[in-house]
Scaffold this active site. Structure first.
Site, PDB file in Angstrom:
ATOM      1  N   ASP A  36     -11.648  -6.657  -8.747  1.00 41.84           N
ATOM      2  CA  ASP A  36     -12.062  -8.187  -8.863  1.00 41.84           C
ATOM      3  C   ASP A  36     -13.328  -8.278  -8.149  1.00 41.84           C
ATOM      4  O   ASP A  36     -13.763  -7.395  -7.249  1.00 41.84           O
ATOM      5  CB  ASP A  36     -10.989  -8.883  -7.942  1.00 41.84           C
ATOM      6  CG  ASP A  36     -10.675 -10.382  -8.683  1.00 41.84           C
ATOM      7  OD1 ASP A  36     -10.162 -10.713  -9.613  1.00 41.84           O
ATOM      8  OD2 ASP A  36     -11.800 -11.109  -8.457  1.00 41.84           O
ATOM      9  N   VAL A  58     -17.322  -5.703 -13.637  1.00 40.75           N
ATOM     10  CA  VAL A  58     -16.975  -4.899 -14.711  1.00 40.75           C
ATOM     11  C   VAL A  58     -18.219  -4.374 -15.737  1.00 40.75           C
ATOM     12  O   VAL A  58     -18.096  -3.652 -16.469  1.00 40.75           O
ATOM     13  CB  VAL A  58     -15.817  -5.440 -15.314  1.00 40.75           C
ATOM     14  CG1 VAL A  58     -14.624  -5.427 -14.458  1.00 40.75           C
ATOM     15  CG2 VAL A  58     -15.847  -6.816 -15.908  1.00 40.75           C
ATOM     16  N   TYR A 158     -17.628 -18.347 -25.324  1.00 43.47           N
ATOM     17  CA  TYR A 158     -16.336 -17.702 -25.019  1.00 43.47           C
ATOM     18  C   TYR A 158     -15.573 -16.944 -26.064  1.00 43.47           C
ATOM     19  O   TYR A 158     -15.150 -15.969 -26.004  1.00 43.47           O
ATOM     20  CB  TYR A 158     -15.412 -18.894 -24.385  1.00 43.47           C
ATOM     21  CG  TYR A 158     -14.111 -18.427 -23.637  1.00 43.47           C
ATOM     22  CD1 TYR A 158     -13.997 -17.727 -22.520  1.00 43.47           C
ATOM     23  CD2 TYR A 158     -12.969 -18.742 -24.554  1.00 43.47           C
ATOM     24  CE1 TYR A 158     -12.801 -17.300 -22.185  1.00 43.47           C
ATOM     25  CE2 TYR A 158     -11.681 -18.457 -23.906  1.00 43.47           C
ATOM     26  CZ  TYR A 158     -11.650 -17.837 -22.671  1.00 43.47           C
ATOM     27  OH  TYR A 158     -10.362 -17.189 -22.363  1.00 43.47           O
ATOM     28  N   LYS A 162     -14.522 -13.261 -27.073  1.00 41.87           N
ATOM     29  CA  LYS A 162     -13.267 -12.758 -27.276  1.00 41.87           C
ATOM     30  C   LYS A 162     -12.910 -12.392 -28.602  1.00 41.87           C
ATOM     31  O   LYS A 162     -11.937 -11.647 -28.636  1.00 41.87           O
ATOM     32  CB  LYS A 162     -12.137 -14.256 -26.690  1.00 41.87           C
ATOM     33  CG  LYS A 162     -12.100 -14.718 -25.555  1.00 41.87           C
ATOM     34  CD  LYS A 162     -11.812 -13.406 -24.494  1.00 41.87           C
ATOM     35  CE  LYS A 162     -11.680 -13.874 -23.105  1.00 41.87           C
ATOM     36  NZ  LYS A 162     -11.226 -12.780 -22.058  1.00 41.87           N
ATOM     37  N   THR A 193      -3.539 -20.529 -15.339  1.00 45.81           N
ATOM     38  CA  THR A 193      -4.635 -19.523 -14.369  1.00 45.81           C
ATOM     39  C   THR A 193      -5.430 -20.393 -13.595  1.00 45.81           C
ATOM     40  O   THR A 193      -5.258 -21.744 -13.723  1.00 45.81           O
ATOM     41  CB  THR A 193      -5.318 -19.048 -15.492  1.00 45.81           C
ATOM     42  OG1 THR A 193      -6.275 -19.746 -16.187  1.00 45.81           O
ATOM     43  CG2 THR A 193      -4.705 -18.114 -16.554  1.00 45.81           C
TER      44      THR A 193
END
Length: 252
Positions: A36, A58, A158, A162, A193
């Protein structure tokens, strides 16, 4: 894949879907590397489950390579990769301040799509060198979103990110099939979330009411349960699975 005794990496493991999945894997006997950007969150989850915390962007090749190496040094070579790291962002194509900021678009693509691909390729390069565990050498589970299919106004970046994750799932699964590495993707709907936790209880209830059944926000352990099942079921490969209570998002 037998989770007990396996080594897993969970990106975005410091909160939300990733944290729930890290806990679920550890509860089944896996050693988990919690990756993270938020060091405190990663350490909190890792300490709770007896795993290893790694701070990592990442999308950065060197940082991701170092994180995978650190997990292997601490626990052994990883056979399970769960990609939950991701960011949001909302902009109109042309808003009051002018055109969609290009740097904002690029940032979302870098983290959500390129970051996911970066972790896949680095993990696969290590996993394919290991002897099979039963039929397979490794399992990868990515995180997309229903926005990949029904993106709302303001979600161009976004949805593109995705949608890219969904689009690369099958070709990567086909590519890695020769190495006995499976690849699947989960496309969650409205889940509780950290992003939604910042909203008022009234707004969260309103969002949950949009879900046909069950008419509520999804819980991170429900995502984790599906991720665990994918890892354990060898016939699930090259698939994107919606986890959304039958919701189909409206334009706004």
């Amino acid at each position: 894949m037998d989770i007990k005794g396996s080594v897993a990496i969970v990106t975005g493991g410091g909160s939300g879907l990733g944290a729930a999945t890290a806990r679920a894997l550890a509860a089944r006997g896996a050693k988990v590397g919690v990756i993270d950007l938020n060091e405190a969150n990663a350490k909190s989850v890792a300490d709770e489950i007896g795993g290893l915390a790694c701070v990592c962007n990442v999308a950065d090749e060197a940082a991701a390579t170092a994180a995978i190496a650190a997990v292997e040094k601490a626990h052994g070579a990883p056979r399970i990769l769960i990609n939950c790291a991701g960011i949001g962002g909302s902009h109109r194509i042309v808003g009051k301040q002018g055109p969609y900021p290009l740097d904002a678009f690029v940032r979302v693509i870098n983290v959500n799509l390129i970051g996911t691909f970066n972790m896949i390729r680095l993990f696969a390069a290590r996993a394919l060198t290991m002897p099979p565990q039963g039929e397979e050498r490794g399992v990868i589970v990515n995180t997309a979103s229903v926005a990949a299919f029904e993106g709302q106004i303001g979600q161009a970046a976004y949805s593109a990110s995705k949608g890219g994750v969904v689009g690369m799932t099958l070709p990567i699964a086909r590519d890695l099939a020769q190495h006995a590495i499976r690849v699947n993707t989960i496309a969650p709907g409205l889940f509780l979330t950290p992003l939604l936790m910042g909203l008022s209880e009234e707004v969260r209830a309103s969002l949950g009411a949009q879900v046909p059944f069950p008419s509520r926000l999804g819980e991170p352990p429900e995502y984790a349960a599906l991720a665990v099942h994918i890892v354990e079921n060898p016939m699930l490969n090259g698939e994107t699975i919606r986890l959304d209570g039958a919701i189909r998002m409206q334009p706004r």
